[in-house]
Scaffold this motif. Structure first.
Motif, PDB file in Angstrom:
ATOM      1  N   ASP A 259      44.391  44.320  37.620  1.00 45.99           N
ATOM      2  CA  ASP A 259      42.930  43.890  37.746  1.00 45.99           C
ATOM      3  C   ASP A 259      42.013  44.666  37.584  1.00 45.99           C
ATOM      4  N   THR A 260      40.573  44.409  37.727  1.00 48.94           N
ATOM      5  CA  THR A 260      39.704  45.411  37.749  1.00 48.94           C
ATOM      6  C   THR A 260      39.174  45.591  39.175  1.00 48.94           C
ATOM      7  N   ALA A 261      39.609  45.012  40.213  1.00 49.13           N
ATOM      8  CA  ALA A 261      39.453  45.226  41.563  1.00 49.13           C
ATOM      9  C   ALA A 261      40.721  45.491  42.305  1.00 49.13           C
ATOM     10  N   ASP A 262      40.597  46.358  43.550  1.00 45.66           N
ATOM     11  CA  ASP A 262      41.557  46.525  44.209  1.00 45.66           C
ATOM     12  C   ASP A 262      41.263  46.308  45.874  1.00 45.66           C
TER      13      ASP A 262
ATOM     14  N   ILE B 239      43.770  37.779  43.315  1.00 43.71           N
ATOM     15  CA  ILE B 239      44.598  36.659  43.781  1.00 43.71           C
ATOM     16  C   ILE B 239      44.682  37.126  45.465  1.00 43.71           C
ATOM     17  N   CYS B 240      44.972  38.570  45.907  1.00 49.27           N
ATOM     18  CA  CYS B 240      45.074  38.896  47.165  1.00 49.27           C
ATOM     19  C   CYS B 240      43.729  38.595  47.904  1.00 49.27           C
TER      20      CYS B 240
ATOM     21  N   ALA C  65      52.702  34.305  33.972  1.00 46.94           N
ATOM     22  CA  ALA C  65      53.452  33.014  33.511  1.00 46.94           C
ATOM     23  C   ALA C  65      53.519  32.097  34.637  1.00 46.94           C
ATOM     24  N   LEU C  66      54.003  32.446  35.863  1.00 49.81           N
ATOM     25  CA  LEU C  66      53.985  31.308  37.003  1.00 49.81           C
ATOM     26  C   LEU C  66      52.747  30.808  37.459  1.00 49.81           C
ATOM     27  N   GLU C  67      51.556  31.487  36.919  1.00 48.56           N
ATOM     28  CA  GLU C  67      50.317  31.177  37.392  1.00 48.56           C
ATOM     29  C   GLU C  67      49.769  29.997  36.255  1.00 48.56           C
TER      30      GLU C  67
ATOM     31  N   LYS D 239      43.819  29.020  37.691  1.00 48.48           N
ATOM     32  CA  LYS D 239      42.972  29.846  38.478  1.00 48.48           C
ATOM     33  C   LYS D 239      42.860  31.222  38.025  1.00 48.48           C
ATOM     34  N   ARG D 240      41.884  31.822  38.265  1.00 48.28           N
ATOM     35  CA  ARG D 240      41.677  33.536  37.974  1.00 48.28           C
ATOM     36  C   ARG D 240      42.772  34.132  38.520  1.00 48.28           C
ATOM     37  N   VAL D 241      43.424  34.979  37.888  1.00 45.09           N
ATOM     38  CA  VAL D 241      44.623  35.758  38.339  1.00 45.09           C
ATOM     39  C   VAL D 241      44.166  37.371  38.188  1.00 45.09           C
TER      40      VAL D 241
END
Lengths: 201, 201
Positions: free
Chosen positions: A67-70, A74-75, A96-98, B3-5
Motif C-alpha cells: 500500500d502507500t499507507a501503513d 484494509i487494516c 485475488a481473494l478480494e 473494495k479498495r485494497v
C-alpha cells in the motif's frame, strides 16, 4: 537487434520493459512503440504513476499488504471485520481473494511458504507476527488460505501448531471441484476430496 | 475490485499498466506487484527510463524513425547505404526488418497506408517527403515493404505513380511461402504467387 536502430534511452526502456512479467523482448518493443505513440496520453502518466508508486509504496507492518499507507487500506477499514483474518502466501493471493469479494475480512500475508529445500524457515515468513497478532485477542478466526501444495499444507500445519492452546478458531479453504470445472479433467486427489466433503442437496 | 485494497497511487499504476499492449487488467496487477517486489532493481530504473524516453523521444524528420536524436541513428550511420531506402508503414515494421538484418539500408516510415474509408489520404502519410527525398538524387533504389494487404498494395501503387519519370529503381518484397511454413495452411493467393515466382534449383 543486429545494429543500433534507435537512441540508447529507447533501447534501455525496451530492455527494462522486457523484464516486466507478461512482456517478453518482442512485446516489450511493441509496448515501447505504443507508449511513444501515446506519449502524452499514456507514457507521461504511466511514468509519473510509476515514480509516484516507487516513492510512496510501503509494506503494511500489520498484515504485509502492499500500500502507500501503513497501516494499509484494509487494516484501517472500519467496515471490515478485523477479527476475521485470512492468511495468504503473498499479496497476489490477497488481491485475488478480494476480487472474489466473498468475505469482508482482514488479511495476513506470510511472504511465502515453508520450504526447507530452498532454505525458507519460519523466521523468513511473518508467522511470529501472526502469532503476536492472535495473542492481542482481537482475532477470533483465522482462515488459512495458502495454496493447496505440499509446502502450503506444511505451512498451514506449522501455523496451527504455533497456535496450539490459544483461544482461536482456525479453518482452511475447502477442497473440491472448481466451479465450472469438468470432472474428466480433475486429478484424483481433488475428486477424493470433493467426494469426502460432499454436501447434501 | 469490489473494495479498495491498496493505495490510490498503486491502483492508478495498475490502471495505466493495463493499457500497455500485451498486458490486461489481470496481468497489470501481476506486473505492478512484481515491480513493487523488485522496487530498486526494476521499478526505479524503469520509471527513470520511461521519464527519460518521454523527455527525449523524437521522430526523425528525414525517415520518420523513433529516436532520441534527429536525424536518427539510422540516417546518420555512415556504414549504411543511404542510397537504398526501404519504405515501411510504421516504425514497428522498420524494427522488424532490422532484426532480420538482411540489408544495410536506410528507411522511410509512411505512418500508415492509404485508406479512404478511414479518411486517410496521401497528405496524412509522408509520401510528399519521400518524393522530395528521391528528388535530391541521393536515393538509387526504393524497396516498398508495405504489408501485403489491399491498403498496402494501393499505397505501393500510389507511390510508384508519384515517382513516374524519376530516375529511380522501385522494387517490392517478394511474395511466397514463409520460411518454415506448411503449404497446407497457406491461402491460395500465396500459393499462386509462390508458383508464379518459382526459382530454379
Amino acid at each position: 537487434m543486429a545494429k543500433r536502430v534507435t537512441g540508447p534511452e529507447i533501447e534501455k526502456l525496451i530492455q527494462l520493459l522486457a523484464k516486466v512479467p507478461g512482456l517478453g523482448p518482442r512485446s516489450a518493443r511493441r509496448a515501447a512503440l505504443h507508449l511513444i505513440k501515446k506519449r502524452d496520453q499514456l507514457m507521461g502518466p504511466l511514468s509519473g504513476a510509476m515514480q509516484d508508486a516507487y516513492d510512496k509504496v510501503k509494506i503494511c507492518s500489520t498484515c504485509g499488504n502492499v500500500d502507500t499507507a501503513d497501516p494499509c487500506t484494509i487494516c484501517t477499514d472500519p467496515t471490515r471485520d478485523q477479527s476475521l483474518v485470512i492468511v495468504v502466501e503473498d499479496v497476489g493471493d490477497l488481491w485475488a481473494l478480494e476480487r472474489a469479494a466473498a468475505l469482508n475480512a482482514a488479511y495476513h500475508v506470510l511472504g511465502g511458504t515453508l520450504s526447507p529445500l530452498d532454505g525458507i524457515g519460519p523466521d523468513d515468513l511473518t508467522i511470529a507476527a501472526l502469532v503476536d497478532r492472535v495473542k492481542t485477542g482481537e482475532v477470533k478466526e483465522l482462515i488459512i488460505a495458502v495454496n493447496a501444495t505440499v509446502e502450503g499444507q506444511a505451512t498451514a500445519h506449522y501455523i496451527t501448531d504455533q497456535l496450539e492452546g490459544m483461544d482461536i478458531k482456525v479453518t482452511r479453504l475447502a477442497h473440491g471441484v472448481p466451479v465450472g470445472g469438468e470432472l474428466d479433467y480433475l486429478d484424483e486427489g481433488t475428486l477424493v476430496a470433493a467426494l469426502r466433503s460432499r454436501t447434501s442437496l
